[in-house]
Write a protein that holds these residues in place. Structure first.
Motif, PDB file in Angstrom:
ATOM      1  N   UNK A 255       0.701  -1.254  -0.405  1.00 17.86           N
ATOM      2  CA  UNK A 255       0.073  -0.070   0.454  1.00 17.86           C
ATOM      3  C   UNK A 255       1.130   1.233  -0.021  1.00 17.86           C
ATOM      4  N   UNK A 256       2.336   1.483   0.593  1.00 18.39           N
ATOM      5  CA  UNK A 256       2.767   2.559   0.470  1.00 18.39           C
ATOM      6  C   UNK A 256       3.773   2.639  -0.507  1.00 18.39           C
ATOM      7  N   UNK A 257       4.251   1.449  -1.337  1.00 26.34           N
ATOM      8  CA  UNK A 257       4.401   2.354  -2.339  1.00 26.34           C
ATOM      9  C   UNK A 257       3.627   2.340  -4.040  1.00 26.34           C
ATOM     10  N   UNK A 258       2.112   1.429  -3.725  1.00 28.23           N
ATOM     11  CA  UNK A 258       1.393   2.013  -4.777  1.00 28.23           C
ATOM     12  C   UNK A 258       0.376   3.306  -4.552  1.00 28.23           C
ATOM     13  N   UNK A 259       0.664   4.241  -3.767  1.00 30.80           N
ATOM     14  CA  UNK A 259       0.501   5.874  -3.374  1.00 30.80           C
ATOM     15  C   UNK A 259       2.102   6.578  -4.381  1.00 30.80           C
ATOM     16  N   UNK A 260       2.955   5.842  -4.438  1.00 36.87           N
ATOM     17  CA  UNK A 260       4.095   6.518  -5.119  1.00 36.87           C
ATOM     18  C   UNK A 260       4.002   6.352  -6.760  1.00 36.87           C
ATOM     19  N   UNK A 261       5.506   6.729  -7.439  1.00 41.23           N
ATOM     20  CA  UNK A 261       5.004   6.443  -8.906  1.00 41.23           C
ATOM     21  C   UNK A 261       5.842   5.321  -9.012  1.00 41.23           C
ATOM     22  N   UNK A 262       7.004   4.758  -7.501  1.00 35.02           N
ATOM     23  CA  UNK A 262       7.928   3.785  -7.707  1.00 35.02           C
ATOM     24  C   UNK A 262       7.388   2.344  -8.449  1.00 35.02           C
ATOM     25  N   UNK A 263       6.667   1.845  -8.563  1.00 36.11           N
ATOM     26  CA  UNK A 263       6.245   0.591  -9.011  1.00 36.11           C
ATOM     27  C   UNK A 263       5.756   0.908 -10.561  1.00 36.11           C
ATOM     28  N   UNK A 264       6.294   1.708 -10.791  1.00 36.77           N
ATOM     29  CA  UNK A 264       5.415   2.219 -12.513  1.00 36.77           C
ATOM     30  C   UNK A 264       7.040   1.934 -13.118  1.00 36.77           C
ATOM     31  N   UNK A 265       8.107   1.990 -13.081  1.00 32.76           N
ATOM     32  CA  UNK A 265       9.619   1.604 -13.378  1.00 32.76           C
ATOM     33  C   UNK A 265       9.751  -0.071 -14.043  1.00 32.76           C
ATOM     34  N   UNK A 266      10.504   0.163 -14.760  1.00 31.54           N
ATOM     35  CA  UNK A 266      11.112  -1.257 -15.212  1.00 31.54           C
ATOM     36  C   UNK A 266      12.246  -1.712 -14.729  1.00 31.54           C
ATOM     37  N   UNK A 267      12.257  -1.424 -12.777  1.00 34.73           N
ATOM     38  CA  UNK A 267      13.568  -1.229 -12.365  1.00 34.73           C
ATOM     39  C   UNK A 267      13.758  -2.684 -11.540  1.00 34.73           C
ATOM     40  N   UNK A 268      14.610  -3.145 -11.060  1.00 31.36           N
ATOM     41  CA  UNK A 268      15.362  -4.207 -10.419  1.00 31.36           C
ATOM     42  C   UNK A 268      14.628  -3.734  -9.187  1.00 31.36           C
ATOM     43  N   UNK A 269      14.219  -3.575  -8.916  1.00 30.86           N
ATOM     44  CA  UNK A 269      13.171  -2.763  -7.467  1.00 30.86           C
ATOM     45  C   UNK A 269      11.619  -3.510  -7.940  1.00 30.86           C
ATOM     46  N   UNK A 270      11.403  -3.625  -9.369  1.00 31.90           N
ATOM     47  CA  UNK A 270      10.576  -4.760  -9.368  1.00 31.90           C
ATOM     48  C   UNK A 270      10.723  -6.137  -9.629  1.00 31.90           C
ATOM     49  N   UNK A 271      11.407  -6.347  -9.432  1.00 32.26           N
ATOM     50  CA  UNK A 271      11.931  -7.699 -10.581  1.00 32.26           C
ATOM     51  C   UNK A 271      11.588  -7.309 -11.903  1.00 32.26           C
ATOM     52  N   UNK A 272      11.798  -6.235 -12.548  1.00 41.10           N
ATOM     53  CA  UNK A 272      10.807  -6.124 -13.514  1.00 41.10           C
ATOM     54  C   UNK A 272      12.528  -6.829 -14.862  1.00 41.10           C
ATOM     55  N   UNK A 273      13.456  -7.021 -14.882  1.00 39.55           N
ATOM     56  CA  UNK A 273      15.200  -6.691 -15.496  1.00 39.55           C
ATOM     57  C   UNK A 273      15.211  -8.214 -15.425  1.00 39.55           C
ATOM     58  N   UNK A 274      14.717  -9.092 -14.383  1.00 44.91           N
ATOM     59  CA  UNK A 274      14.457 -11.360 -14.495  1.00 44.91           C
ATOM     60  C   UNK A 274      13.148 -10.938 -15.399  1.00 44.91           C
ATOM     61  N   UNK A 275      13.464 -12.121 -16.456  1.00 43.44           N
ATOM     62  CA  UNK A 275      11.960 -13.337 -17.353  1.00 43.44           C
ATOM     63  C   UNK A 275      11.721 -13.766 -16.484  1.00 43.44           C
ATOM     64  N   UNK A 276      10.408 -13.566 -16.377  1.00 42.66           N
ATOM     65  CA  UNK A 276       9.548 -14.067 -15.400  1.00 42.66           C
ATOM     66  C   UNK A 276       9.262 -14.092 -13.601  1.00 42.66           C
ATOM     67  N   UNK A 277      10.131 -12.910 -13.796  1.00 47.17           N
ATOM     68  CA  UNK A 277       9.760 -12.866 -11.997  1.00 47.17           C
ATOM     69  C   UNK A 277       8.681 -12.319 -11.602  1.00 47.17           C
TER      70      UNK A 277
END
Length: 316
Positions: A255-277
């Protein structure tokens, strides 16, 4: 692809001006509530201060509002255009697909001036992907670039990768990979349900990745050491968080993260750099002081949010 064949630019070093525009940021703490002139003054002060001043020491709505964030992003793009001679290269170095600060900004000295050097090329591998590593260098589509050395900087499987690769098995044969198949689930970023005595130092869903990691490590080591001392003093042989406490922490972190723009980036913070993660923002973004208070409360309350298995109950 951007190719640069320009004379070297004059060396650029940001002044270490510590007279930061904090008063303006305090009275007009939202970028969208300030005038363009006020924003420019604050951004210039943050830029001159360096470090993370512009990313996290500036207006409060930069991480919350895409329109506000864009005012800071365009300020930075203008700075890049000032420092990079070739307009096309400057544009390639000016990200537009994610909000500023949702990926870690480069804390640099003369980084952008490097692209003005005659022997430096900037190649856009998003537009022309790497197709082959050859004996002479690297090939993109039909173009081969000869290289003396190739440095692999492909990112990493942050926060969960090392833990999952260990092949950890908990109660009833449950593997950590299965328990975290939809993303990490922890309590306080320290432990996970059904895995007794598995302590994680700076694990997922703690603030370490957005703070000073050595201090975060020390804080966790101290908490774990105190916990083990408590277990020994009270004949506790195993500890694990309750499922309810874990569910509440995961919900709170998300909930804290979703209040921000942080989850919107394809980054290692979200695991977006690892296929299938699974794509999950894996960092607790509450402040370090708040997190420390939560850790102290967990211990002061006698680890009420944990199952404590004492010696007499070991066979149960």
């Amino acid at each position: 692809m951007g190719h640069i064949r320009r004379p070297p630019a004059r060396s650029h070093t940001r002044p270490r001006d510590r007279t930061h525009g904090r008063a303006l940021a305090a009275t007009a703490d939202r970028a969208l509530a300030a005038t363009a002139e006020q924003r420019q003054r604050v951004y210039e002060a943050c830029w001159n201060e360096g470090g993370f001043a512009l990313a996290i020491g500036c207006f409060s709505d930069l991480v919350l509002d895409r329109e506000a964030n864009e005012t800071a992003a365009e300020f930075i793009r203008a700075k890049i255009r000032e420092r990079v001679v070739d307009p096309r290269t400057a544009e390639l170095l000016s990200p537009r697909k994610y909000p500023y600060g949702t990926k870690r900004p480069p804390l640099e000295t003369n980084y952008y001036e490097t692209f003005n050097l005659d022997h430096v090329d900037l190649v856009d591998v998003a537009a022309a992907p790497i197709t082959e590593i050859t004996a002479r260098g690297i090939r993109l589509d039909n173009t081969e670039y000869p290289l003396d050395a190739l440095i692999f900087a492909l990112g990493f499987d942050a926060m969960t990768g090392p833990l999952l690769r260990m092949g950890i098995t908990g109660r009833a044969g449950l593997t950590l990979n299965d328990a975290w198949s939809a993303g990490p689930r922890t309590h306080l970023g320290l432990m996970t349900h059904s895995f007794p005595n598995l302590f994680m130092i700076t694990g997922p869903q703690c603030p370490a990745a957005l703070s000073i990691t050595p201090i975060s490590i020390e804080n966790h080591v101290n908490w774990i050491s105190d916990c083990i001392a408590y277990m020994r003093a009270h004949d506790v042989v195993s500890i694990e968080p309750t499922r309810d406490a874990q569910d509440r922490w995961v919900t709170h972190t998300n909930e804290l993260a979703d209040r921000t723009l942080l989850p919107s980036a394809d980054s290692w913070y979200t695991g977006a750099n690892i296929p299938g993660k699974p794509r999950v923002y894996m960092v607790y973004i509450g402040t370090g002081s708040v997190y420390q208070t939560i850790l102290r409360d967990a211990a002061d309350k006698g680890y009420a949010d944990f199952h404590l298995h004492r010696m007499a109950r070991l066979s149960e």
